[in-house]
Enzyme design. Structure first.
Site, PDB file in Angstrom:
ATOM      1  N   ALA A 178       6.997 -12.531 -10.032  1.00 13.93           N
ATOM      2  CA  ALA A 178       8.454 -12.614 -10.082  1.00 13.93           C
ATOM      3  C   ALA A 178       8.907 -12.929 -11.508  1.00 13.93           C
ATOM      4  CB  ALA A 178       8.951 -13.693  -9.134  1.00 13.93           C
ATOM      5  N   CYS A 208       2.902 -15.222  -8.752  1.00 12.36           N
ATOM      6  CA  CYS A 208       3.208 -16.070  -9.902  1.00 12.36           C
ATOM      7  C   CYS A 208       1.940 -16.684 -10.472  1.00 12.36           C
ATOM      8  CB  CYS A 208       4.193 -17.165  -9.500  1.00 12.36           C
ATOM      9  SG  CYS A 208       5.849 -16.543  -9.151  1.00 12.36           S
ATOM     10  N   LEU A 230      -3.168 -11.456   3.994  1.00 13.16           N
ATOM     11  CA  LEU A 230      -4.589 -11.657   4.290  1.00 13.16           C
ATOM     12  C   LEU A 230      -5.279 -10.359   4.718  1.00 13.16           C
ATOM     13  CD1 LEU A 230      -4.535 -15.127   6.119  1.00 13.16           C
ATOM     14  CD2 LEU A 230      -4.743 -14.628   3.677  1.00 13.16           C
ATOM     15  N   ARG A 247      11.473  -6.647  -1.395  1.00 15.69           N
ATOM     16  CA  ARG A 247      10.619  -7.544  -0.591  1.00 15.69           C
ATOM     17  C   ARG A 247      11.516  -8.403   0.283  1.00 15.69           C
ATOM     18  NH1 ARG A 247       5.229 -10.934  -2.153  1.00 15.69           N
ATOM     19  NH2 ARG A 247       4.377  -8.893  -1.594  1.00 15.69           N
ATOM     20  N   ARG A 287      -4.509 -12.227  -2.555  1.00 10.54           N
ATOM     21  CA  ARG A 287      -5.734 -13.000  -2.768  1.00 10.54           C
ATOM     22  C   ARG A 287      -6.953 -12.115  -2.957  1.00 10.54           C
ATOM     23  NH1 ARG A 287      -2.245 -15.625   0.437  1.00 10.54           N
ATOM     24  NH2 ARG A 287      -1.928 -17.869   0.140  1.00 10.54           N
ATOM     25  N   SER A 304       0.075  -7.324  -5.289  1.00 14.55           N
ATOM     26  CA  SER A 304       1.255  -8.099  -4.913  1.00 14.55           C
ATOM     27  C   SER A 304       1.753  -8.928  -6.088  1.00 14.55           C
ATOM     28  CB  SER A 304       0.894  -9.033  -3.749  1.00 14.55           C
ATOM     29  OG  SER A 304       2.023  -9.755  -3.312  1.00 14.55           O
ATOM     30  N   TYR A 306      13.956 -17.517  -1.567  1.00 14.48           N
ATOM     31  CA  TYR A 306      14.624 -17.490  -2.859  1.00 14.48           C
ATOM     32  C   TYR A 306      16.058 -16.983  -2.684  1.00 14.48           C
ATOM     33  CZ  TYR A 306       9.955 -18.579  -4.453  1.00 14.48           C
ATOM     34  OH  TYR A 306       8.742 -19.195  -4.615  1.00 14.48           O
ATOM     35  N   GLN A 336       8.706  -7.093 -10.566  1.00 13.56           N
ATOM     36  CA  GLN A 336       9.530  -7.731  -9.547  1.00 13.56           C
ATOM     37  C   GLN A 336      10.541  -8.641 -10.233  1.00 13.56           C
ATOM     38  OE1 GLN A 336       8.450 -11.254  -7.038  1.00 13.56           O
ATOM     39  NE2 GLN A 336       8.388  -9.766  -5.355  1.00 13.56           N
TER      40      GLN A 336
END
Length: 384
Positions: free
Chosen positions: A83, A51, A328, A256, A351, A48, A208, A125
């Site tokens: 990003a 940042c 998750l 996304r 994560r 994923s 965003y 991205q």
């Protein structure tokens, strides 16, 4: 009518043949190749965009090289940058990456080349923070920054509405500013192509800039970009058109989306399905990366492992477009079930891959996948 029925003795005497045997598939769905346009990835695992807040003047550095390179060596099929912003005022923090000049392109090119050499698809991205720009890093509190703290004052958005109390009040974008933003996106896409990336994701989620246009919570415009659903998706549609004009037709484009704002009166899953159906029909977008939230601090998100998988499943089944599931997803069995049960085409790990760059290789061992190659340098550690 005479029937021959097996006796209890017959059933029991069958031994192993009469028992229900479960056997792992040596070719689990998670590790089957997947192709979008001309690009084939070795598996369905995507790093994923996350940042790192570790750049300077929009430039990537050795941290980003190691971060992304390690996940490629660790077996991910798709390795996406964080990003990367299309203009300076579109950065989330002063330490976020950008792609508005050639030096930034050349730094990223080194990363893309290494990622591809490890067998992963290098993805980028592109995004713009809009009204959520000019804040501190998470470990510094993520509070809005003043100019004397390294921030800036020219935030823009769909409407002149701050994200939350105490945040910058952005300028409602004029038509000229919208056009300038689209031109900056076009230039960034061209540089991404020149840098050697093979997949591109447009960031339309997490509150965003594109999301600010989509959601009625942040878009109160009365012109061609506000009001109706068709008007609120216009900026995204124009962004996709600009990307496709500068991005090769044989390379995939992901988008996304926050599939729901988790706030009454906001953007909904039904809105996402409606938009995704349109994008599928138009044929420019190959996959919807299904996230949620981020546009309003009043959101109430039911956090638990796999909490966004139903969003991906709904978009995939109702809109007929490929999706990525995120949120998750930590265990190999959960990731395998998502793909095997048709809930998504990719699992997008954040994560899990932050904590373990070799998660894909470990997952292959857990799922007993055959023919998953380890880096030659690491083969002697494959004792699972």
């Amino acid at each position: 009518m005479n029937e021959t029925r097996p006796s209890m003795t017959d059933s029991r005497s069958g031994g192993e043949n009469a028992r229900r045997i479960l056997k792992r598939d040596p070719n689990p769905h998670l590790f089957r190749p997947v192709t979008f346009r001309s690009v084939t990835a070795r598996n369905r695992i995507m790093l994923s965009p996350m940042c790192q807040y570790s750049g300077q003047d929009g430039l990537s550095n050795d941290w980003h090289f190691v971060h992304l390179g390690a996940r490629a060596a660790g077996g991910a099929g798709w390795v996406f940058t964080e990003a990367v912003h299309t203009e300076p005022r579109g950065r989330i923090t002063p330490h976020c990456l950008g792609l508005w000049n050639d030096e930034q392109r050349d730094r990223l090119a080194r990363i893309a080349s290494f990622v591809e050499a490890q067998g992963a698809v290098p993805g980028i991205q592109l995004g713009h923070a809009g009204r959520k720009a000019s804040v501190g890093r998470p470990w510094e509190g993520s509070h809005p920054l003043r100019v004397d703290e390294g921030g800036w004052e020219d935030q823009v958005s769909a409407s002149a509405m701050p994200y939350a109390s105490g945040w910058h009040t952005p300028l409602a974008m004029t038509q000229d500013q919208i056009d300038e933003s689209l031109q900056a996106l076009r230039s960034a896409v061209r540089r991404a192509r020149e840098a050697g990336f093979k997949a591109l994701e447009l960031h339309g989620a997490h509150g965003y800039l594109i999301h600010q246009f989509l959601s009625p919570l942040s878009n109160q415009r009365t012109d061609a970009y506000g009001g109706s659903f068709e008007n609120r998706i216009r900026f995204l549609q124009e962004s996709i058109q600009v990307v496709r004009e500068a991005w090769p037709q044989d390379l995939p484009l992901f988008v996304r989306l926050s599939c729901t704002d988790w706030v009454e009166g906001g953007w909904t899953l039904d809105d996402t399905v409606r938009l995704a159906t349109l994008l599928q029909f138009q044929g420019d977008v190959d996959l919807i990366d299904c996230s949620s939230g981020g546009n309003d601090p009043r959101q109430q998100i039911p956090i638990h492992p796999g909490y966004q998988i139903p969003l991906s499943q709904a978009v995939r089944s109702r809109a007929g477009i490929a999706t990525g599931a995120v949120g998750l997803i930590h265990s190999p069995d959960l990731a395998e079930s998502v793909i095997a049960n048709g809930q998504a085409d990719l699992v997008v790990l954040g994560r899990a891959l932050l904590s373990d760059p070799a998660w894909p290789l470990r997952a292959a061992a857990t799922l007993r996948a055959e023919n998953v190659e380890w880096p030659k340098q690491y083969e002697r550690s494959n004792i699972f």
